[in-house]
Design an enzyme around this catalytic site. Sequence first.
Site, mmCIF file in Angstrom:
data_model
loop_
_atom_site.group_PDB
_atom_site.id
_atom_site.type_symbol
_atom_site.label_atom_id
_atom_site.label_comp_id
_atom_site.label_asym_id
_atom_site.label_seq_id
_atom_site.Cartn_x
_atom_site.Cartn_y
_atom_site.Cartn_z
ATOM 1 C CB SER A 10 -0.897 0.012 1.236
ATOM 2 O OG SER A 10 -1.358 1.331 1.461
ATOM 3 C CG HIS A 35 -3.864 -1.438 -1.649
ATOM 4 N ND1 HIS A 35 -5.002 -2.119 -2.033
ATOM 5 C CD2 HIS A 35 -4.234 -0.680 -0.588
ATOM 6 C CE1 HIS A 35 -6.001 -1.789 -1.234
ATOM 7 N NE2 HIS A 35 -5.570 -0.924 -0.354
ATOM 8 C CG ASP A 37 -5.006 2.571 0.874
ATOM 9 O OD1 ASP A 37 -3.908 2.215 1.346
ATOM 10 O OD2 ASP A 37 -5.979 1.806 0.719
ATOM 11 C CG MET A 39 -8.181 7.211 2.741
ATOM 12 S SD MET A 39 -7.172 7.094 4.221
ATOM 13 C CE MET A 39 -6.587 5.399 4.101
ATOM 14 C CG HIS A 68 -9.244 0.480 -0.478
ATOM 15 N ND1 HIS A 68 -8.657 0.204 0.746
ATOM 16 C CD2 HIS A 68 -10.592 0.547 -0.235
ATOM 17 C CE1 HIS A 68 -9.616 0.122 1.664
ATOM 18 N NE2 HIS A 68 -10.773 0.311 1.096
ATOM 19 C CG MET A 70 -11.324 3.587 2.057
ATOM 20 S SD MET A 70 -9.753 3.485 2.927
ATOM 21 C CE MET A 70 -8.615 3.527 1.549
ATOM 22 C CG MET A 139 -11.669 -2.842 4.987
ATOM 23 S SD MET A 139 -10.150 -2.402 4.120
ATOM 24 C CE MET A 139 -9.254 -1.480 5.370
ATOM 25 N N GLY A 144 -8.872 4.155 7.149
ATOM 26 C CA GLY A 144 -8.528 5.549 7.381
ATOM 27 C C GLY A 144 -7.058 5.795 7.648
ATOM 28 C CG PHE A 145 -5.612 6.570 10.246
ATOM 29 C CD1 PHE A 145 -6.904 6.440 10.759
ATOM 30 C CD2 PHE A 145 -5.130 7.843 9.992
ATOM 31 C CE1 PHE A 145 -7.685 7.555 11.027
ATOM 32 C CE2 PHE A 145 -5.900 8.971 10.253
ATOM 33 C CZ PHE A 145 -7.185 8.833 10.763
ATOM 34 N N GLY A 146 -2.799 3.877 7.915
ATOM 35 C CA GLY A 146 -1.880 2.753 7.893
ATOM 36 C C GLY A 146 -1.343 2.541 9.302
ATOM 37 N N GLY A 147 -0.596 1.439 9.509
ATOM 38 C CA GLY A 147 0.076 1.211 10.781
ATOM 39 C C GLY A 147 -0.817 0.773 11.933
ATOM 40 C CG ASP A 177 -6.238 -2.817 3.053
ATOM 41 O OD1 ASP A 177 -6.869 -1.946 2.428
ATOM 42 O OD2 ASP A 177 -5.105 -2.633 3.557
ATOM 43 N N GLY A 178 -4.884 -4.374 6.111
ATOM 44 C CA GLY A 178 -4.776 -3.747 7.422
ATOM 45 C C GLY A 178 -4.028 -4.609 8.420
ATOM 46 N N GLY A 179 -2.814 -4.150 8.799
ATOM 47 C CA GLY A 179 -2.062 -4.859 9.831
ATOM 48 C C GLY A 179 -1.453 -6.176 9.391
ATOM 49 N N GLY A 199 1.196 -2.189 4.020
ATOM 50 C CA GLY A 199 1.759 -0.850 3.876
ATOM 51 C C GLY A 199 2.989 -0.683 4.749
HETATM 52 C C1 DX5 Z 1 -6.343 1.657 5.544
HETATM 53 C C2 DX5 Z 1 -5.887 1.303 4.164
HETATM 54 C C3 DX5 Z 1 -4.793 0.273 4.120
HETATM 55 C C4 DX5 Z 1 -3.510 0.669 4.844
HETATM 56 C C5 DX5 Z 1 -2.699 -0.569 5.169
HETATM 57 O O1 DX5 Z 1 -7.566 2.266 5.525
HETATM 58 O O2 DX5 Z 1 -6.965 0.871 3.376
HETATM 59 O O3 DX5 Z 1 -4.503 -0.112 2.795
HETATM 60 O O4 DX5 Z 1 -2.776 1.551 4.085
HETATM 61 O O5 DX5 Z 1 -1.573 -0.222 5.918
HETATM 62 P P1 DX5 Z 1 -0.935 -1.216 6.973
HETATM 63 O O6 DX5 Z 1 -0.471 -2.425 6.204
HETATM 64 O O7 DX5 Z 1 0.208 -0.424 7.532
HETATM 65 O O8 DX5 Z 1 -1.960 -1.560 7.977
HETATM 66 ZN ZN ZN Z 2 -6.462 -0.072 1.420
#
Ligand code: DX5
Ligand code: ZN
Length: 222
Positions: A10, A35, A37, A39, A68, A70, A139, A144-147, A177-179, A199
């Site tokens: 991502s 990927h 994102d 937003m 993706h 959002m 999901m 809304g956020f990475g990490g 997607d996510g974590g 990501g």
């Molecule tokens: C969150 C995004 C994800 C995010 C993943 O809303 O859709 O794609 O960037 O990041 P990580 O892998 O760090 O959770």
């Molecule tokens: Zn995503």
Amino acid sequence: MARTYRIAPSILSADFARLGEEVRDVIGAGADIVHFDVMDNHYVPNLTIGPLVCEAIRPVTKALIDVHLMVKPVDRIVPDFAKAGANIISFHPEASEHVDRTVALIKEQGCRAGLVFNPATPLSHLEHVIDKVDLVLIMSVNPGFGGQKFIPQALKKLAAARKLIDASGRDIWLEVDGGVKVDNIAEIARAGADTFVAGSAIFGAKDYKATVAAMRAELAKA
Ligand code: DX5
Ligand code: ZN
């Protein structure tokens, strides 16, 4: 039959001052898909990138660009991403008034259509479009956020989605997607996923190649 696994970094976690290079480097490091994102600070509490950035990275790589969305509403922006070079466009059913119409719109643009499920969103939204979608995205964080940390309940939902996809007999990709990390990717694959967004696990690492290789080694054991 052995499942094909795809790794989709991502770019939300990439260094935006060098985005083209980052895309080239991460695909060069062995990843499969970019990927992307999107937003809008309306459907989710963050604001990121649009079609202009997609258009800018398109010439940098032949890899699929997996957009993706959002955003709410959805339909207005779909043709812009298709024109900008997107190959896959996914959206959240809560963000579209007419899910079947949005799926059809994405496919009319020549893109693959994906439906995204937030942690609390029921899979029942899939029932009447499983004969049309090309990808299901589960999901494992609230968007809304990475990490963020992987929500373990997503494993049960992946298994349920895998059952629905296998019963449909269609070639539908199951993305998570996510974590996603090197140390949980095998368990996620065993739950049924075949496409893995990552990501911070990849762009937060010093060595992209070693990280992608470590993920593949874990997947080979799944
Ligand atoms: C969150 C995004 C994800 C995010 C993943 O809303 O859709 O794609 O960037 O990041 P990580 O892998 O760090 O959770
Ligand atoms: Zn995503």
